[in-house]
Design an enzyme around this catalytic site. Structure first.
Site, PDB file in Angstrom:
ATOM      1  N   CYS A  18       2.267   1.748  12.807  1.00 45.72           N
ATOM      2  CA  CYS A  18       3.417   2.433  12.364  1.00 45.72           C
ATOM      3  C   CYS A  18       3.790   3.597  13.097  1.00 45.72           C
ATOM      4  CB  CYS A  18       3.165   2.952  10.632  1.00 45.72           C
ATOM      5  SG  CYS A  18       2.155   1.860   9.734  1.00 45.72           S
TER       6      CYS A  18
ATOM      7  N   GLY B 280       0.889  -1.353   0.030  1.00 45.79           N
ATOM      8  CA  GLY B 280       0.026  -0.012  -0.054  1.00 45.79           C
ATOM      9  C   GLY B 280       0.997   1.334  -0.057  1.00 45.79           C
TER      10      GLY B 280
END
Ligand SMILES: *Cc1c(COP(=O)(O)O)cnc(C)c1O
Length: 396
Positions: free
Chosen positions: A332, A73
């Protein structure tokens, strides 16, 4: 010791569906040719590649020459953003939001450092941008709009169709077209994605969020889009994404996307039911919680809760000791301080520190919810009693 495991971190990544693994196997062991080779091994690989592209195109309501396989992605987002800007010979204005995934946010911040103008749109308390705000920020030199479909921390869905419709209207009377990219990683497999209905020029998805392996993504690029590659090599993927095609993973993401779309309504209904069960249980059993960004404008898979007076990390560790896997928001962003998403939503920064994201998937069950509701209240109470922020408070 506990042996039970409950996985509620499906927005970080998912298990790989057994049927997907089964379909992929042949492409490691038998049909291992390079899709660019002339011989039968290569031709078989090429056939799988073509079939996959056709299938993904049809599921997105796109044509085959608009589908590009990428490594993830993040890469799809990067090709979209840098690819559009590289195809323009001036440093155009970019519009994005304050709540993008770092794949988009950090790309925009990098561009800003290199002389580009970027507008970061605010969101309301539910995590949704305002269409009026957006319209006001469009400038003569705007070249790219990059707005995520659903946010990965709170699930808030953005008004992509409306933005797309507005851009189509104003593009008719502009010399430089404004391109519209959406990061649809959190909606792929959960919302039927139709690139024509969404009125986007570019759209990114990632396999490992819908039961395909990690390391495979797709970028949709509408025919006629002014875009240039950002890496250079062979002529694969029409030179937009050079490098030998990862056929097993391409077969895998295709199978997973097919399954996710076929069972979409059914899975959404189940997941929504479980999420609501957990939400209501948490509200009932635990005082002083804030539910962030729920409501109808959100995907059904995410429950984001702030537990006041405690640290999200400590809660995660203790949940993990009970076999419960969740996250403090974006995987993340762990360790980088507060969540930029909750900050943009104006969640009280102290409460935001105690935030947990539970994200459901199609393999979760009622037993999972019951198990969490058995352990979570005790853990929260324990942590609050140890918390200096909680002193002087009386537990209910
Ligand atoms: C996970 C995620 C990404 C990154 O996808 P990768 O395949 O892990 O690179 C991008 N955007 C959103 C919204 C995500 O949730």
């Amino acid at each position: 010791m506990q042996s039970r495991k409950v996985y509620l971190d499906n927005s970080a990544t998912t298990i790989v569906n057994a049927e997907v693994i089964k379909d992929m196997e042949a492409y490691f062991a038998n049909i291992y040719g390079n899709a660019s080779s002339i011989h039968s091994f290569g031709r078989q690989a090429k056939e799988a590649l073509n079939n996959s592209r056709e299938q993904i195109a049809s599921l997105l309501n796109a044509s085959v020459d608009e589908i590009f396989f990428t490594g993830c992605g993040t890469e799809s987002d990067n090709i979209a953003i840098f690819g559009i800007l590289n195809a323009h010979d001036f440093k155009g204005h970019i519009i994005t939001t304050k709540i993008e995934h770092h794949a988009v946010l950090y790309s925009c911040q990098y561009l800003e450092k290199n002389g580009y103008n970027v507008t970061y749109l605010d969101v309301d308390k539910d995590g949704v941008i305002s269409l009026e705000d957006f319209k006001r920020t469009v400038r003569d030199d705007t070249v790219l709009v990059s707005i995520m479909h659903a946010n990965n921390e709170v699930g808030a869905i953005q008004p992509i169709e409306e933005i797309g419709a507005y851009l189509q209207t104003i593009n008719e009377s502009r010399n430089n077209k404004i391109y519209f990219h959406t990061d649809a990683v959190q909606t792929a497999g959960k919302v039927h994605l139709d690139v024509k209905a969404l009125k986007v020029d570019l759209l990114a998805i990632s396999g490992h969020k819908f039961y395909a392996p990690k390391g495979i993504g797709v970028l949709y690029v509408k025919k006629g889009t002014k875009i240039k590659p950002i890496t250079f090599g062979g002529s694969q993927e029409s030179e937009l994404r050079p490098g030998t095609e990862n056929i097993p993973y391409i077969v895998g993401i295709t199978k997973a996307f097919e399954i996710a779309n076929a069972y979409l309504e059914e899975n959404n209904k189940r997941v929504l039911f479980l999420r609501e069960e957990l939400k209501e249980g948490v509200i009932k059993k635990i005082p002083e919680v804030i539910i962030n960004g729920s409501g109808s404008k959100a995907v059904s898979s995410i429950l984001n809760v702030s537990f006041k007076y405690i640290e999200g990390e400590a809660l995660l560790v203790m949940l993990d000791m009970c076999g419960i896997a969740a996250s403090t928001g974006s995987a993340c962003a762990v360790g980088l301080g507060g969540s930029h998403v909750l900050q943009a939503m104006c969640v009280d920064p102290i409460a935001a520190q105690g935030t947990i994201r539970f994200s459901f998937g199609c393999y979760n069950t009622q037993n999972d919810v019951d198990y969490v509701l058995e352990h979570l209240p005790k853990i929260v109470e324990k942590l609050r009693l140890m918390s200096p922020m909680y002193k002087g408070k009386v537990l209910k």
